[in-house]
Scaffold this motif. Structure first.
Motif, short mmCIF file in Angstrom:
data_model
loop_
_atom_site.label_atom_id
_atom_site.label_comp_id
_atom_site.label_asym_id
_atom_site.label_seq_id
_atom_site.Cartn_x
_atom_site.Cartn_y
_atom_site.Cartn_z
N GLN A 1 -1.15 -12.37 18.89
CA GLN A 1 -1.47 -12.86 20.22
C GLN A 1 -1.78 -11.73 21.21
O GLN A 1 -2.19 -11.98 22.34
CB GLN A 1 -0.31 -13.70 20.76
N ASN A 2 -1.57 -10.49 20.77
CA ASN A 2 -1.76 -9.35 21.67
C ASN A 2 -1.72 -8.07 20.84
O ASN A 2 -1.42 -8.10 19.64
CB ASN A 2 -0.69 -9.32 22.77
N LEU A 3 -1.99 -6.93 21.46
CA LEU A 3 -1.97 -5.66 20.74
C LEU A 3 -0.58 -5.28 20.23
O LEU A 3 -0.47 -4.74 19.12
CB LEU A 3 -2.53 -4.55 21.62
N PRO A 4 0.52 -5.52 20.97
CA PRO A 4 1.84 -5.25 20.38
C PRO A 4 2.06 -6.03 19.07
O PRO A 4 2.66 -5.49 18.13
CB PRO A 4 2.81 -5.70 21.48
N ASP A 5 1.59 -7.27 19.00
CA ASP A 5 1.68 -8.02 17.74
C ASP A 5 0.85 -7.32 16.66
O ASP A 5 1.25 -7.24 15.50
CB ASP A 5 1.15 -9.44 17.93
N PHE A 6 -0.33 -6.84 17.05
CA PHE A 6 -1.21 -6.12 16.12
C PHE A 6 -0.51 -4.87 15.60
O PHE A 6 -0.51 -4.59 14.40
CB PHE A 6 -2.50 -5.76 16.85
N PHE A 7 0.13 -4.11 16.51
CA PHE A 7 0.86 -2.91 16.09
C PHE A 7 1.98 -3.28 15.12
O PHE A 7 2.13 -2.68 14.05
CB PHE A 7 1.46 -2.20 17.30
N ALA A 8 2.78 -4.27 15.51
CA ALA A 8 3.94 -4.65 14.69
C ALA A 8 3.51 -5.14 13.31
O ALA A 8 4.16 -4.82 12.30
CB ALA A 8 4.74 -5.74 15.41
N ASP A 9 2.42 -5.88 13.26
CA ASP A 9 1.93 -6.40 11.99
C ASP A 9 1.54 -5.27 11.05
O ASP A 9 1.88 -5.29 9.86
CB ASP A 9 0.73 -7.32 12.25
N ASN A 10 0.84 -4.28 11.58
CA ASN A 10 0.39 -3.17 10.74
C ASN A 10 1.52 -2.22 10.38
O ASN A 10 1.55 -1.65 9.29
CB ASN A 10 -0.75 -2.44 11.43
N ILE A 11 2.46 -2.03 11.31
CA ILE A 11 3.63 -1.20 11.00
C ILE A 11 4.45 -1.82 9.88
O ILE A 11 4.92 -1.12 8.97
CB ILE A 11 4.47 -0.99 12.27
N ALA A 12 4.60 -3.14 9.91
CA ALA A 12 5.36 -3.82 8.85
C ALA A 12 4.69 -3.64 7.49
O ALA A 12 5.37 -3.48 6.47
CB ALA A 12 5.48 -5.31 9.19
#
Length: 579
Positions: free
Chosen positions: A40-51
């Motif tokens: 839903q946002n860039l923090p979600d994008f970051f978290a998804d790729n970090i995981a």
């Protein structure tokens, strides 16, 4: 598809009769765009790729490697620190750094805290920096100490309340102590500065626990970045790029880039990041690399070709985004020529046109095609791309979920093969210009297409080619330079009566600035003009060619006619070629 959502910031679908739809089918590309529902946002994008990539290398700088897990921790620490300062969603934070780990950590921390990133060119003069700080209303600035003197000279720092300074080696551990000492005392690259109450980056990083970070509520239509860009009038204005704009463009890029790998890329494969990350092309491509799980090989100074060559030899990147000037320079570098380029899979050209001579030399040297795209800061930035295969000399076909029309001066679509202004609509198109509703209105058509200012033609397969620039904007090595700012700076010289600036062709940077000056004082010299420009303008904005004239062509109302200056320049060029 339960796990995805169709994302379209402008509630728009591409008409089915567009010529490039068949080209998509020919290349087995997906013309639709989807974003996973949990993003839903860039923090979600970051978290998804970090995981996905937590234990793998995220970036390497001066042989120090940071993992995605560490990047996650450091960026949450910066986010928690910024929140501890009392900043709230929507506040602006400026970042004035070259390609260092601190930039990546700070950028992610700002965005994760729900704040708006304001990218600042580290080479700006105090005059240019002052405008951007005041216009953006930034409350905080992170700045590398090499350029802290510039900030000190800024008379009106606007709303800046907090200053965080960093040194080149701050994230290199014990090695960083040596690096910082060499930069300061041996190379003397840090002019003395005085910024009372400034906080050191390492103190900011460690001051607040990451556990105190509170994830804000953010949506795809919230602003993530103010990307300052040129135009035909006034000074730089901030393009409001939303979380959705940037995520959409990253995923649009994915439809293109993934075609270039004959086998899946591996964790630890490197993307060489030599272009400055404050530039939107490099910024978005870096996020593309994150989405692919690549590691970023951060090159702090792309002009140091010897160092860049050493980094390529050691880490052998598979992905290299660059501009024509850098590709061209490397094809003439003896050390780079001798490298084994067999691992290089994608050479991505943007920011400016890739010249046929450069493309041919690069392919001969590396066996790798330069894949050219086209875009602007206002479009996050990419609008068109060339499918993987060969250099075409064109800017390619529109990205998924992107429509492009060519309009005449009356706003009507032109016929196939005729020239018209390139106008685009898609989820990557900006929300508008910050505090510039009038400029936003000028930039958009009545039915929501963004006017690029470039004139192009389209062939029967949907490939576009730029044939002219409608705007007066000058493009120097991929950077926008607008004549008004150059003219304003040069005209402030007490020996200058008036002046006019245009872009002229240059084999190295695409274009350079040429200034036509009417003297107020006959003693004015070219040397004085260059010295004055050095004080008031960033390097790429400074006139490289200077002509003194008796008068400037003007309209009936006294407006300097740059098109007449361009005609004068073309006449001079033709005369020199026939002499």
């Amino acid at each position: 598809m339960q796990n995805t959502q169709t994302f379209n910031a402008q509630n728009f679908t591409v008409p089915a009769d567009r010529a490039w739809q068949q080209t998509y089918r020919d290349h087995n590309l997906d013309i639709n765009l989807e974003i996973p529902a949990h993003i839903q946002n860039l923090p979600d994008f970051f978290a998804d790729n970090i995981a996905k990539h937590a234990n793998h290398p995220a970036l390497t700088f001066m042989d120090k490697t940071i993992s995605y897990r560490e990047l996650d921790l450091y960026s949450r620490q910066i986010a928690a620190y910024l929140q501890s300062l009392g900043l709230v969603k929507g506040d602006k934070v400026a970042v004035m750094m070259p390609n260092t780990p601190q930039y990546v950590v700070t950028m992610m921390g700002i965005v994760r805290a729900g704040l708006i990133l304001v990218n600042v060119n580290p080479l700006y003069t105090s005059h240019e920096l002052e405008h951007q700080l005041k216009d953006s209303e930034a409350k905080v600035i992170f700045i590398i100490e090499n350029f802290a003197k510039t900030l000190e000279k800024v008379q009106d720092k606007g709303q800046i309340q907090h200053i965080i300074t960093t040194s080149v080696g701050d994230m290199l551990g014990l090695k960083g102590v040596v690096v910082n000492a060499v930069v300061r005392y041996v190379k003397k690259m840090v002019p003395a500065y005085h910024l009372p109450n400034a906080v050191k980056f390492k103190d900011a990083l460690n001051q607040v626990s990451a556990s105190r970070f509170v994830k804000p509520e953010l949506h795809l239509d919230d602003i993530a970045v103010l990307q300052y860009t040129g135009g035909t009038t006034g000074v730089a204005k901030g393009a409001m790029l939303t979380h959705g704009n940037i995520i959409a463009n990253v995923l649009q890029c994915m439809t293109h880039v993934k075609q270039g790998f004959d086998k899946p890329y591996q964790h630890g494969d490197y993307m060489a990041v030599a272009l400055p990350l404050y530039h939107i092309f490099s910024f978005t491509v870096m996020l593309l690399g994150m989405n692919m799980g690549m590691a970023f090989l951060l090159i702090p100074n792309a002009r140091d070709l010897n160092d860049l060559t050493k980094q390529f030899a050691k880490y052998r990147p598979v992905f290299f985004p660059a501009v024509n000037t850098l590709f061209n320079a490397l094809t003439h570098h003896e050390g780079f020529k001798k490298l084994d380029h067999s691992r290089l899979k994608i050479s991505l050209g943007g920011g400016m046109s890739v010249l046929p001579s450069t493309a041919a030399a690069w392919e001969k040297m590396t066996g790798n095609y330069i894949i050219e795209g086209y875009g602007l800061s206002e479009t996050s930035p990419v609008l068109t791309f060339n499918p993987i295969g060969q250099y075409t000399g064109k800017i390619g076909i529109p990205f998924p979920a992107t429509d492009i029309v060519l309009l005449d001066d009356d706003g009507n679509e032109v016929a196939m093969g005729e020239a018209g202004e390139i106008c685009a609509k898609g989820p990557q198109v900006m929300k508008g210009y910050w505090k510039r509703d009038d400029e936003t209105a000028k930039a958009m058509t009545e039915n929501g297409y963004f006017r690029t200012g470039d004139v192009g033609v389209m062939d029967e397969r949907g490939y576009f080619k730029i044939v002219d620039r409608k705007k007066d904007m000058i493009l120097v090595s991929g950077f926008n330079v607008y004549p008004n700012e150059v003219e304003e700076a040069i005209a402030a010289n007490p020996k200058v009566l008036e002046c006019g600036a245009i872009g002229v062709p240059d084999e190295h940077s695409g274009e350079v600035v040429k200034i036509f000056i009417v003297k107020k004082d006959d003693s004015l010299t070219e040397k004085e003009v260059r010295a004055w420009a050095k004080q008031h303008l960033t390097g790429y904005k400074r006139p490289k060619r200077i002509a003194f004239v008796d008068e400037l062509p003007k309209s009936n109302v006294g407006k300097i006619l740059r098109k007449e200056l361009r005609k004068l320049e073309e006449g001079n060029l033709q005369a020199s070629q026939t002499a």
